[in-house]
Structures are given as C-alpha cells and as structure tokens.
Scaffold this motif. Structure first.
Motif, PDB file in Angstrom:
ATOM      1  N   GLY A 180       0.819  -1.208   0.000  1.00 28.01           N
ATOM      2  CA  GLY A 180       0.000   0.000   0.000  1.00 28.01           C
ATOM      3  C   GLY A 180       0.853   1.258   0.000  1.00 28.01           C
ATOM      4  O   GLY A 180       0.752   2.094  -0.907  1.00 28.01           O
ATOM      5  N   PRO A 181       1.740   1.414   1.010  1.00 31.91           N
ATOM      6  CA  PRO A 181       2.571   2.624   1.066  1.00 31.91           C
ATOM      7  C   PRO A 181       3.452   2.812  -0.171  1.00 31.91           C
ATOM      8  O   PRO A 181       3.595   3.927  -0.672  1.00 31.91           O
ATOM      9  N   LYS A 182       4.011   1.711  -0.679  1.00 31.33           N
ATOM     10  CA  LYS A 182       4.880   1.870  -1.850  1.00 31.33           C
ATOM     11  C   LYS A 182       4.082   2.335  -3.064  1.00 31.33           C
ATOM     12  O   LYS A 182       4.581   3.075  -3.905  1.00 31.33           O
ATOM     13  N   ALA A 183       2.835   1.904  -3.136  1.00 35.42           N
ATOM     14  CA  ALA A 183       1.995   2.378  -4.235  1.00 35.42           C
ATOM     15  C   ALA A 183       1.757   3.871  -4.106  1.00 35.42           C
ATOM     16  O   ALA A 183       1.744   4.603  -5.091  1.00 35.42           O
ATOM     17  N   ALA A 184       1.594   4.351  -2.854  1.00 38.54           N
ATOM     18  CA  ALA A 184       1.400   5.784  -2.636  1.00 38.54           C
ATOM     19  C   ALA A 184       2.641   6.558  -3.063  1.00 38.54           C
ATOM     20  O   ALA A 184       2.543   7.615  -3.691  1.00 38.54           O
ATOM     21  N   GLU A 185       3.815   6.012  -2.725  1.00 42.29           N
ATOM     22  CA  GLU A 185       5.050   6.679  -3.146  1.00 42.29           C
ATOM     23  C   GLU A 185       5.134   6.750  -4.663  1.00 42.29           C
ATOM     24  O   GLU A 185       5.576   7.748  -5.232  1.00 42.29           O
ATOM     25  N   PHE A 186       4.691   5.694  -5.295  1.00 42.42           N
ATOM     26  CA  PHE A 186       4.706   5.660  -6.756  1.00 42.42           C
ATOM     27  C   PHE A 186       3.832   6.782  -7.327  1.00 42.42           C
ATOM     28  O   PHE A 186       4.215   7.476  -8.272  1.00 42.42           O
ATOM     29  N   VAL A 187       2.672   6.983  -6.704  1.00 45.13           N
ATOM     30  CA  VAL A 187       1.774   8.041  -7.167  1.00 45.13           C
ATOM     31  C   VAL A 187       2.463   9.395  -7.071  1.00 45.13           C
ATOM     32  O   VAL A 187       2.411  10.209  -7.982  1.00 45.13           O
ATOM     33  N   LYS A 188       3.140   9.607  -5.957  1.00 42.36           N
ATOM     34  CA  LYS A 188       3.731  10.922  -5.735  1.00 42.36           C
ATOM     35  C   LYS A 188       5.003  11.140  -6.557  1.00 42.36           C
ATOM     36  O   LYS A 188       5.158  12.152  -7.218  1.00 42.36           O
ATOM     37  N   LEU A 212      -4.318   1.046   4.168  1.00 40.53           N
ATOM     38  CA  LEU A 212      -2.873   1.268   4.271  1.00 40.53           C
ATOM     39  C   LEU A 212      -2.403   2.260   3.216  1.00 40.53           C
ATOM     40  O   LEU A 212      -1.531   3.095   3.464  1.00 40.53           O
ATOM     41  N   PHE A 213      -3.009   2.166   2.044  1.00 36.33           N
ATOM     42  CA  PHE A 213      -2.660   3.103   0.968  1.00 36.33           C
ATOM     43  C   PHE A 213      -3.025   4.534   1.381  1.00 36.33           C
ATOM     44  O   PHE A 213      -2.237   5.462   1.215  1.00 36.33           O
ATOM     45  N   CYS A 217      -0.781   7.902   1.894  1.00 31.78           N
ATOM     46  CA  CYS A 217      -1.065   9.119   1.137  1.00 31.78           C
ATOM     47  C   CYS A 217      -1.084  10.323   2.054  1.00 31.78           C
ATOM     48  O   CYS A 217      -0.534  11.385   1.735  1.00 31.78           O
ATOM     49  N   LYS A 218      -1.727  10.142   3.220  1.00 31.24           N
ATOM     50  CA  LYS A 218      -1.788  11.271   4.163  1.00 31.24           C
ATOM     51  C   LYS A 218      -0.385  11.704   4.552  1.00 31.24           C
ATOM     52  O   LYS A 218      -0.081  12.885   4.602  1.00 31.24           O
ATOM     53  N   LYS A 219       0.463  10.728   4.822  1.00 31.29           N
ATOM     54  CA  LYS A 219       1.825  11.055   5.220  1.00 31.29           C
ATOM     55  C   LYS A 219       2.579  11.782   4.119  1.00 31.29           C
ATOM     56  O   LYS A 219       3.377  12.664   4.367  1.00 31.29           O
ATOM     57  N   LEU A 220       2.313  11.379   2.875  1.00 26.48           N
ATOM     58  CA  LEU A 220       3.066  11.935   1.755  1.00 26.48           C
ATOM     59  C   LEU A 220       2.462  13.242   1.249  1.00 26.48           C
ATOM     60  O   LEU A 220       2.963  13.844   0.323  1.00 26.48           O
ATOM     61  N   GLY A 221       1.336  13.636   1.826  1.00 23.31           N
ATOM     62  CA  GLY A 221       0.720  14.879   1.392  1.00 23.31           C
ATOM     63  C   GLY A 221      -0.094  14.757   0.123  1.00 23.31           C
ATOM     64  O   GLY A 221      -0.335  15.744  -0.563  1.00 23.31           O
ATOM     65  N   ILE A 222      -0.540  13.529  -0.199  1.00 25.51           N
ATOM     66  CA  ILE A 222      -1.435  13.373  -1.343  1.00 25.51           C
ATOM     67  C   ILE A 222      -2.866  13.568  -0.846  1.00 25.51           C
ATOM     68  O   ILE A 222      -3.254  12.997   0.177  1.00 25.51           O
ATOM     69  N   THR A 223      -3.634  14.389  -1.538  1.00 24.35           N
ATOM     70  CA  THR A 223      -4.996  14.648  -1.089  1.00 24.35           C
ATOM     71  C   THR A 223      -5.902  13.464  -1.424  1.00 24.35           C
ATOM     72  O   THR A 223      -5.929  13.005  -2.565  1.00 24.35           O
ATOM     73  N   ILE A 224      -6.632  12.988  -0.415  1.00 19.40           N
ATOM     74  CA  ILE A 224      -7.604  11.920  -0.674  1.00 19.40           C
ATOM     75  C   ILE A 224      -8.961  12.585  -0.858  1.00 19.40           C
ATOM     76  O   ILE A 224      -9.523  13.163   0.075  1.00 19.40           O
ATOM     77  N   LEU A 225      -9.474  12.518  -2.063  1.00 20.39           N
ATOM     78  CA  LEU A 225     -10.738  13.205  -2.351  1.00 20.39           C
ATOM     79  C   LEU A 225     -11.928  12.459  -1.788  1.00 20.39           C
ATOM     80  O   LEU A 225     -13.007  13.001  -1.630  1.00 20.39           O
ATOM     81  N   GLY A 226     -11.760  11.195  -1.508  1.00 18.95           N
ATOM     82  CA  GLY A 226     -12.877  10.438  -0.951  1.00 18.95           C
ATOM     83  C   GLY A 226     -12.543   8.972  -0.939  1.00 18.95           C
ATOM     84  O   GLY A 226     -11.551   8.523  -1.511  1.00 18.95           O
TER      85      GLY A 226
END
Lengths: 409, 381, 316
Positions: A180-188, A212-213, A217-226
């Motif tokens: 999950g977290p690595k996928a978030a890093e990939f997004v950013k 987990l994703f 995202c919250k940690k990385l500063g990616i906005t979760i729209l919903g």
C-alpha cells in the motif's frame, strides 16, 4: 412404489453413504505411519481465482518434482484441496475449516500450503495452530495475520490466532503494509499526481490494503478526495459518475479480479473517468485482463502492484524456474506461481535438514529459515512473526497479458 | 410410520457410537458435526414449510443471525464474553424475535408474494450483517469464537472418566464432545418436534395448512398459529446457527448465509419428504453430505488415481450443480413427495393409488394415534 | 459518503442517476417480462429464467467472435452493425428454443402437480444451466466486446446519454410495445390471456393449452435472449453467476408490478432500476440492494398483489 420399499432404498442409500465414510476413514489409516510425507494445499480451485491458483499448484508440483527420490526414504505425496464452493465462486469458511481439519487429521501431512485469501487464513490459522501444524501461505497478504497492525490493535490480531503460543503460520509473499505505502510513493514520485480517490470492495484484503494506501497518502501529502466501499455489484456507473465530478488525478481500487475490479475499470471508461487506475496484487493476474479487456485497460492507463518480482524480472534461479515452467506447462507463470514453488521448496529443504517425519521439528526448522536462497526469488529469511524479509515491489503497466513491469522498489 | 420409528433411533444410535469405532477419524467426525447442524436447520425450515405450508425462502437469515449473536456474545473483540450456553439460548431467542417481527406484518400476503417477501427479508438481513461493520466486522466475520466454559464447569478441567480415548482432548467444544453435544441437540429437536406434532398445536397447524378457512371457522386463530410456527422455526434455525459458529469457531463470511443456503435447505426438506422429520434428516444427510463430504473424497480419490489436476470437468465438485439439479428434477418427476414421504402428502400426490392401500394407511395411522405427522403442500388458493 | 454526492454538480447529479436508473430499469423489465408471462400462464416462478439469460449472453459473446471477429469498436461500422443484428436475431432464437425444450422435457409432465414440485424442478434446471455456463466459459468474468460508442449524445446539458444508453432504449421500448400489441390483438395473444384467466374454460372453447404454453415459453425465452444481448453490449462484462443477481432483480420487478401483469413488469423494472441507482447515489452503494428489497416489502404491505396486480378476492 410403496413406502416400505422406499424406506429400504433410503436405508440402503444411507448405509452406503455411511460405509463410504468408513471406507474413506480406512483409506486414511492405511497410509498412517507409512513412509509418506504429505503436502496439502488449500486454495480456491473453483471460481475466478482458479487461473491464479492453477499456477500456484503448478509451482508446488515443480518443487516436489525436484525431489524424485523423496526425502530420507519417504515418498512425497501432494494433495490439492479446494477451499471454494461453486455456489459462491470464492472461498468458503466451512470448506476452509474442513480442509484444515482434514490436514490435521491425516498424520502424514507435514505442511498445509495456503490459503490464497487472507479472510480464509483467519479460519484455518486457529485450527492449525492448536494442532501445531505448519502453514505456509503463498498469497495471503493481510499484515494482521502475523503482526499487530497500527490502528487496529482492538482486534487482538495476531494473538487470537495463536492460542498455542507458537507461530505456525508463515508466508513467503511480502505483506500489504509494504504494498500500500509503496503504491502511494509511486503516485507521488513517479506519476507526480497529487489527488486520489480510493475505492475498495469491503473485503478483508481489499479494504485493508486501501486503508494502508490512504494512510501512506496522508503522510506523503497526497490529497484523498474520498473513499467509497463498494461490495461487488453489476455496474458501478452511478458511483463513478459522482466520483468523476470530483475529478481525481488517480483512482486506487483495493479489490480483486473476483470482487469487481474488472467491472470498475470497464465502467470508469464508460463514464469517461480518466485514469491512471492503480490496482493491488489481487488483480495481478490474467483473469483481471480478461475481465476488463485489454482495450479498456490501455485507455485507462492502469497500473498493478505486486510484492516481489514479476516473473519476467526474475534472474538466476528465478529465470530458470520461469523457463522450466514454460517448458512444462506451456504457458507463462502468473505472478504467484513462484510463491507456490517457494513455499513448497522452503518446506522441503527444511524437512530434508531435519531428516525425520516430525511436525514440530519441521515447523521449527522452517520458521528458523535464514538466508534461504535455494528457491527462485533470491535470498530471504523468515522474521520472528513468520513474515518474509523480502521487500520488493513491482509496479507494472497493464495493457494486456502479460503485464509490463515499469518500476521496481 | 412404523418402520421409520425404528429406523431413526437406529441411525442416532449408530451416529452416537461412531466416535468409539476404530475407524473413526476426528476430521470426519467434525464434518459429521456440521452435517447435524444443517439437519437442525432443515428441521427448523420444515416447521415452517412442512407443518404450516408457508413457503419461507429466507431461513438462512435466521441461521446467520444465530451465528452472529453467538459471535457478538463470545468473541474477545467485544466485552460481553458470555459462555456458549448463554450465547446459544440468546441466539435462539433473538432469531425467534426477529422471525416474529418480520413475519407479523406480512401474514396477509398469499403464496408467492409471501415467498418473495421472505426472500427479500433474507437478503436484507444478509446485507445488514455485511454492512454493519461496527457489530459484525463486515465481510471479515467474527472470530475466533471463544467457547467459554459451560456454567458450573471449569475451563480446562480434565474430563477424567468421560474420556475414553487419549486423543480426545479436554475441552468440551472440541471433537468428539461437540459432536455429542450437537448430535444430542439434533435428537432433542427431533423429539421435541415429534411431541409437538401430536400436540394440540401440531394438529392445529395441519388443519390450518389443509384448509385455512375451515380451521378458522372452527375457532383456530390462523395468524397466531403461523406466528408460532415461524417463531419456533426461526428459533431453531438460530440455534443451528449458534452451533455452526461454534463448530467453525468463526461466523465466517456473511456470504455463507445467502439465498443459496435457503434454497439448498428447501431442496433438502423437499427431497427428504416435506413434513416428515426422518425424511428431512435423511434428505439433509444425503444432499449436504454429498456436497461437503462425498465430493471432497471423490475429488481427492480422482486426483490420486488420475492426477486430474485442475480441470473443472474432471472433478466431481465441478459437476456438483448438475448432479444437484438432475437429482431434484428426477425426484420431482418420479417421487415428488420425497424419499420418506409423509402419508397424507403422498396420497395427495398419488390419487391413483389404490383405495385399499389408502384405507390401510389410514387405519395404521389411526391405530398409531398419530394424526399430526403430515407434511404437504398448501393447495394453491 | 453523503458529502460526496452533495458536492457533485447539480445538473449532472440527480438527473444523471435517474437516467441511468431508467436505462437499467428497462433492462430489468425485459427480463421481468419472461418471468411474468410464464407465471401468468402456469403459475410457475421460473427460477431458471435468469440463468437462461446468462447462457444467452454467453451465446451472444460467441457470435461476436465467430462469423466476423468483431471484438473491438475499431471494426468497420457495417461489420459492427451486422454483428449486433446477428446477435439480436440468433440469441433470442436460441434462448426461445432452449426454454421451450426445457418446458417440454421438464415442466410439461408436471402440469397437474402442486406448485412447489414445479418450482423445485425449476431450481434444478437453474442449477444445471449454471453448471453448463461454468463449463462453457469458466468462472472468471469475461469482457464482452465494447462495440458501441460511449460518446455523449447530449453534450452541454451536464447529462450523459451515450450511444449505449440509446441502444438499450431503442431495443427495449419497441420490444415491449410489440409484445403488448401481440398479447392484446393477435389470436395467439388472446388465447394466452384466456388460458391465463381460466385454463379449463379456455380449453373448452377450443384453445390448445399446450401450444399456448409453448408459445409463452418461446416468447419469454426470446425476451431473455434480447435482454442478454443488450446487457452484454451495455454492461460489457459477463460471467456465469450474473443470471442469479439479475434474475433476482427481474423477478422482484415482476412481483412488484403484480406478477402475471405485463405493464406491471415494465413498471416494476423501471422502479427497481431507478430506486437502485438513486439508492447507490444517496444511501451508498452497499445499501442499495437492501433498499430495493425494502421498497418491495413496503409496497407489498400496502398493495399485497403488487402495483398493477388485480385485487382478486381469495378463492375459497
């Protein structure tokens, strides 16, 4: 036909069923104490996970075939059990419990490989733990099965599964708390996007990985729209229309090819919701591509993540495994085939080292495995929880089968 | 009836003796345990369909409610931590209450409309279980179910003299003790229903099923009678659910309590013989036994013999639905009254059968003083 | 959850969900007609109808590949048109044939049996069909060729009505009108209505009940076939279990409208489609199925024979 006659027939039928049961009992006892070491697997062999489990089973068979003379004078037997029912098309708690008990009851069984689903692990793990029988899962990735999940302590995991105080469950696949977290890093970092919308299927696996994703995202500063929980349904257009209005950069779907992910992809295209779409390893299979259509996935810019390496990236022994697999079964192994192979291999090697048919000794030996490199995925160890130390993640672009790895962490 | 009367106790005796036999295996015994649970569920459904003729298509919901009640009352996740006995009684009570509450408003619906509404209710209950995560943990299921000690029994007590076999363990909720508990419950339910059939209430149900108008003219209260049947059926189904959760040590995935289960139970009841207790038990043993035990054994056998691998059509379980379907169709074509039919129902379906036989059967029945064991289909009104 | 939909744009929101619901509802209605017609004649809840629909969609999927290999929207328009037309002709024929055969072999010997006997046989047929579907295409969902464009026909209004939606409406509405005309004005249609009302009296006036029943099964099957093609092209994914869920909705639609009543089935289908989609939008997707059955129960409480069902007095 009169009633008496029918009673006789009915009675005979029941007697027959009973006799069959008894005979089966005897079938079991004949092998008892014999010189057989039995490996069983409990995987969903009916339903849509079948494509994936076929390759796991093939992987297990390949590992066993590498020991043509058996182990210390014992023959190696393998039994492929099904934990799914046709009616449900997926794993069934009753079936999984039956399989676990069947394995416990058969004194020749030294290990159970499986299950495929994290939810099913919750059923079989306590049963096998009480019996002290080793269980190696090639694919159940919910972290709570082996360790405490931050924020989810109330559930009492994993101690509620370990009544005997011993660790009996281990797994050769990396868990979701990496995926999950690595996928978030990939997004950013790679996609360079800043907003996501998260959908999950409300299953243990899908909802868990989505959570987990989102935390990452919250940690990385990616906005979760919903975040929307969608139990499998016929079409997702209404929900996706609403999501489209929020205009997310990326859509993350925590679901499997069985729980609606292909239909979500199709309907995303249908309502004109632009990707990229990111799916976890539950979709890292041919069934997902068949279900959603290569054309759909191509137009969406879909990425799939999986713990470990894509078969095409394996080197050395891994590449050898892929080559042999193709020769033997005539098609490409799916991503989990290598874990089936690895699970069987780590057991067989440990059993060989122990040199006797003893569940407890083999269990200890397997869990103490360190720097194991006789398999196909490189060098790894089991930590004290029974998790692999292998921490590799592959992210592939999905445009058809096989998927194209684009990024490895 | 006379043959069945000896046949059923014999079956119970054989099953009770099973764990003592040298061929007994723990895992097979545990599978039988599940079979008994389904037999209780089928008997519960038989109270509703067989005795009063209400086609209820949502019995699985009560089964699920029972399982989840036990789950909520026992899992370590919640602070309640009741013993299993309390939880099982609560499960039966909650299911019965839900049964009455959901059936009372719809009693005036007729035939197929009633069937569909119960089907709808069953699905709503399933969705509610699935969606109320705070109580039910959603699709994850409540687990592991902790079978606390029975009241008055200390946990981990050495069962001493009761332990006939060194491998039997010390906990009451493990094989073979749970096997005996559930077999005993099945026997108890069978006896209860046998007596009930012969009671005032049982006879009133049959009268209601055969002719609602006439029976209400005779002073019976149809609504109250139907509610009593639903309450009893739902309560027993809840009890079965409690045992199911206990035997599995988890409530499992809510999908296990879906319409397919209700449908399968209806098939068990009809295949065995609507309204006939022994028939219903037989039907359940055959259908569920085939499904959960025999297919596995046959699959494994085929796999060993022919190395049949993964091909769906090479496995018995792959043909499961075809076998089920064909059995049902053939049965309905040639023996619609079920394997062990109830006598009145059989006469209704085979009017061409000789008068003499009918009279003999009637005499036999009268002699047995057993007027209330009929099963049958409510004539379409 | 609620915030999500509150924020969605006003023009797109409600109207869009309503539109989607109506399109889906007309699909359910098409399946529901098969239930309702068979029920009207022989009072059988045909549990196998949904699975017949599933087999129909598998058959249609085969037609996309076999004569012209049209599997993507890139194919020439003429080929796509011809393939869709071929599906719309052959699939209903196949489904009608299978349905009539099933009736002939399985239900016909049971004409005088109690209702429950026939229903259980239908459940058996449903099991068999499902197993056949499993063998045929396996257990995984399969992509149905995406042949019809997703382009919006009414841009600028904030709503989305695509060629696909138009296709659904263009197939279902004329089919339903044709069916109504057929039942109302043709001799066979009149015979059907007569048999439904009173089978014995219908036979007395010279109506061949067997032929009428066979015709009903044929029409019901054909409607399932049409629905299967439209479903495949619209939803774009088929699997062997889809007959169960859609069949359940359609059956609910038929009962909601008053089982045995043709306009009732259409109304019921539309209600279920709209309620389901609006429920997804405003209550959350996980509750929408519960909402559908909740509405059904509430409506039946107030109108025990469905929305348009005749209020017959109980026959004693």
């Amino acid at each position: 036909m009169d009633r008496r006659k029918f009673l006789r027939i009915g009675g005979t039928a029941v007697a027959g069923v009973g006799a069959a049961g008894l005979l089966a009992g005897c079938g079991g006892c004949s092998g008892k104490g014999g010189n057989t070491i039995k490996i069983v697997s409990s995987l969903p062999r009916t339903g849509s996970a079948q494509g994936q489990t076929n390759t796991i089973v093939n992987g297990i068979r390949m590992a066993i075939d590498e020991y043509p003379d058996g182990l210390f004078g014992h023959k190696i037997a393998y039994q492929d059990m099904d934990d799914a029912t046709a009616a449900q098309g997926q794993w069934d708690a009753g079936k999984e419990a039956d399989n676990a008990r069947e394995a416990v009851g058969d004194k020749d069984v030294m290990v159970l490989i499986g299950p495929y689903n994290s939810g099913a692990s919750k059923v079989s793990q306590p049963i096998l733990n009480e019996a002290g029988l080793l269980q190696i899962s090639p694919a159940a990735t919910w972290p709570g099965l082996t360790k405490k999940v931050p924020g989810d302590e109330a559930s009492g995991e994993p101690d509620i599964y370990r009544k005997s105080g011993k660790v009996t469950f281990c797994r050769v696949c990396p868990t979701d708390d990496m995926q999950g977290p690595k996928a978030a890093e990939f997004v950013k970092n790679v996609l360079k996007k800043s907003t996501v919308y998260v959908i999950d299927d409300k299953e243990l696996y899908g909802a868990g990985i989505a959570k987990l994703f989102m935390e990452a995202c919250k940690k990385l500063g990616i906005t979760i729209l919903g975040h929307e929980q969608l139990v499998k349904q016929g079409n997702y257009k209404t929900t996706l229309e609403a999501i489209k209005a929020k205009n997310p950069d990326v859509v993350y779907v925590g679901a499997t090819s069985q729980s609606g992910a292909p239909q979500i992809a199709i309907d995303m295209k249908g309502v004109g919701l632009k990707g990229p779409l990111i799916v976890p390893d539950g979709c890292y299979e041919k069934a997902f591509v068949d279900g959603a259509g290569a054309d759909t996935l191509k137009s969406l810019e879909c990425y799939a993540t999986i713990g470990g390496k894509d078969p095409s990236l394996l080197t050395g022994a891994g590449a050898e495994f892929v080559k042999k697999y193709k020769e033997k079964f005539g098609n490409d192994p799916e991503a989990y085939a290598v874990y089936g192979y690895e699970a069987a291999k780590v057991f067989l090697e440990a059993a060989k080292a122990v040199g006797k048919k003893d569940r407890e000794a083999i269990r200890e030996a397997v869990l103490k495995t360190k720097d194991f490199d006789k398999g196909a995925i490189g060098k790894w160890s089991f930590d004290e929880n029974g998790d692999t130390t292998l921490q590799v993640l592959t992210i592939s672009r999905v445009e058809g089968w096989p998927m194209k790895p684009v990024h490895t962490v | 009836m006379s043959v069945a009367r000896y046949w059923v106790p014999a079956l119970f005796a054989a099953l009770a003796a099973y764990p003592f036999l040298p061929v007994a295996e723990a895992n097979r015994g545990e599978q039988f345990t599940i079979l008994f649970v389904y037999a209780i569920l089928a008997l519960a459904l038989n109270v509703v369909i067989g005795y009063t003729g209400l086609l209820h298509l949502g019995i699985a919901a009560f089964f699920g409610i029972g399982a989840y009640t036990v789950g909520v009352l026992t899992v370590p996740f919640f602070p309640l931590q009741q013993s299993f006995l309390v939880a099982a009684l609560a499960a039966a009570a909650v299911s019965a209450a839900v049964g009455v509450m959901t059936t009372a408003p719809i009693l005036r619906l007729r035939g197929d409309y009633f069937a569909l509404v119960t089907l709808g209710f069953g699905l709503i209950a399933l969705y509610a279980i699935r969606n109320l995560d705070a109580i039910t943990e959603g699709t994850k299921g409540l687990n592991p179910i902790e079978a606390g000690p029975l009241p008055g029994v200390k946990e981990n007590v050495d069962l001493g003299g009761a332990r006939l076999n060194a491998e039997w363990g010390t906990r009451w909720y493990k094989y073979p003790y749970l096997y005996f508990v559930i077999l005993g419950a099945l026997g108890g339910v069978t006896l209860l229903l046998r007596n009930l059939e012969r009671s005032r209430l049982g006879r009133a149900w049959v009268a209601l099923r055969e002719d609602e108008l006439a029976s209400s003219c005779m002073g019976l209260n149809p609504a109250r009678l139907k509610l009593a049947a639903v309450a009893l059926g739902a309560g027993l189904a809840g009890l079965a659910g409690a045992f199911y959760a206990m035997a599995l040590r988890t409530t499992g995935n809510p999908a296990a309590f879906d319409f397919t289960l209700s449908m399968t139970m209806v098939c068990c009841v009809i295949l065995g013989g609507l309204g006939n207790r022994s028939g219903v038990i037989l039907g359940t043993f055959i259908l569920i036994g085939f499904d959960r035990i025999a297919t596995n054994l046959l699959d494994n056998y085929l796999q060993e013999q022919f190395d049949s691998g993964a091909k769906t059509y090479l496995k018995v379980s792959g043909w499961r639905l075809i076998i089920f379907g064909t059995a049902l169709i053939v049965m309905m074509r040639f023996r619609p009254e079920g394997l062990l039919p109830e006598s009145r129902h059989q006469r209704e379906l085979h009017p061409e059968a000789s008068e003499a036989e009918g009279e003999a059967a009637a005499r036999e029945e009268a002699a047995a003083g057993d007027p209330g064991t009929e099963g049958g289909e409510q004539k379409s009104t | 959850m609620f915030e999500l939909f509150a924020q969605s744009d006003a023009a797109g929101g409600f109207g869009q969900y309503l539109l989607l619901g109506l399109v889906l509802g007309s699909l359910y209605a098409l399946i529901a007609l098969g239930y309702t017609m068979v029920y009207g004649i022989i009072e059988l809840i045909n549990f196998a109808h949904g699975d017949l629909f599933m087999l129909g969609s598998f058959f249609a999927l085969g037609l996309a590949v076999w004569p012209m290999d049209v599997v993507t929207a890139d194919a020439p328009t003429a080929a796509i048109g011809a393939t869709v037309l071929l599906m719309l002709v052959l699939t209903p024929l196949g489904c009608a044939g299978l349905n009539v055969l099933t009736d002939r072999v399985i239900y016909k010997p049971l004409r005088t049996s109690p209702k429950l006997t026939v229903i259980v046989s239908a459940i058996g047929v449903s099991f068999i069909f499902m197993n056949v579907g499993l063998f045929w295409r396996g257990a995984t969902p399969i992509k149905f060729p995406d042949l019809i464009s997703d382009a919006n026909l009414i841009p600028g209004t904030g709503l989305r009505f695509t060629w696909k939606d138009l296709m659904v409406v263009a197939v279902t509405v004329p089919t339903m009108i044709a069916l109504t005309v057929f039942v109302k004005f043709t001799a066979l249609g009149k015979a059907m209505r007569a048999t439904a009302q009173n089978p014995a009296a219908a036979q007395l006036v010279g109506i061949n009940a067997d032929r009428v029943i066979a015709a009903t099964f044929a029409i019901g099957g054909a409607l399932a076939g049409v629905a299967a093609v439209v479903y495949g092209l619209y939803i774009k994914s088929v699997d062997y279990q889809m007959g169960f869920q859609n069949g359940l909705y359609a059956f609910t639609a038929a009962v909601l409208g008053g089982i045995g009543n043709i306009p009732g089935a259409v109304l019921g289908g539309l209600v279920i489609g709209v309620v389901g989609e609006l429920g997804k939008a405003y209550l959350g997707a996980k509750w929408s199925e519960a909402l559908i059955f909740g509405i059904l129960i509430v409506i039946l409480l107030f109108r025990p024979t469905g929305l348009l069902g005749a209020r017959t007095r109980e026959k004693v």
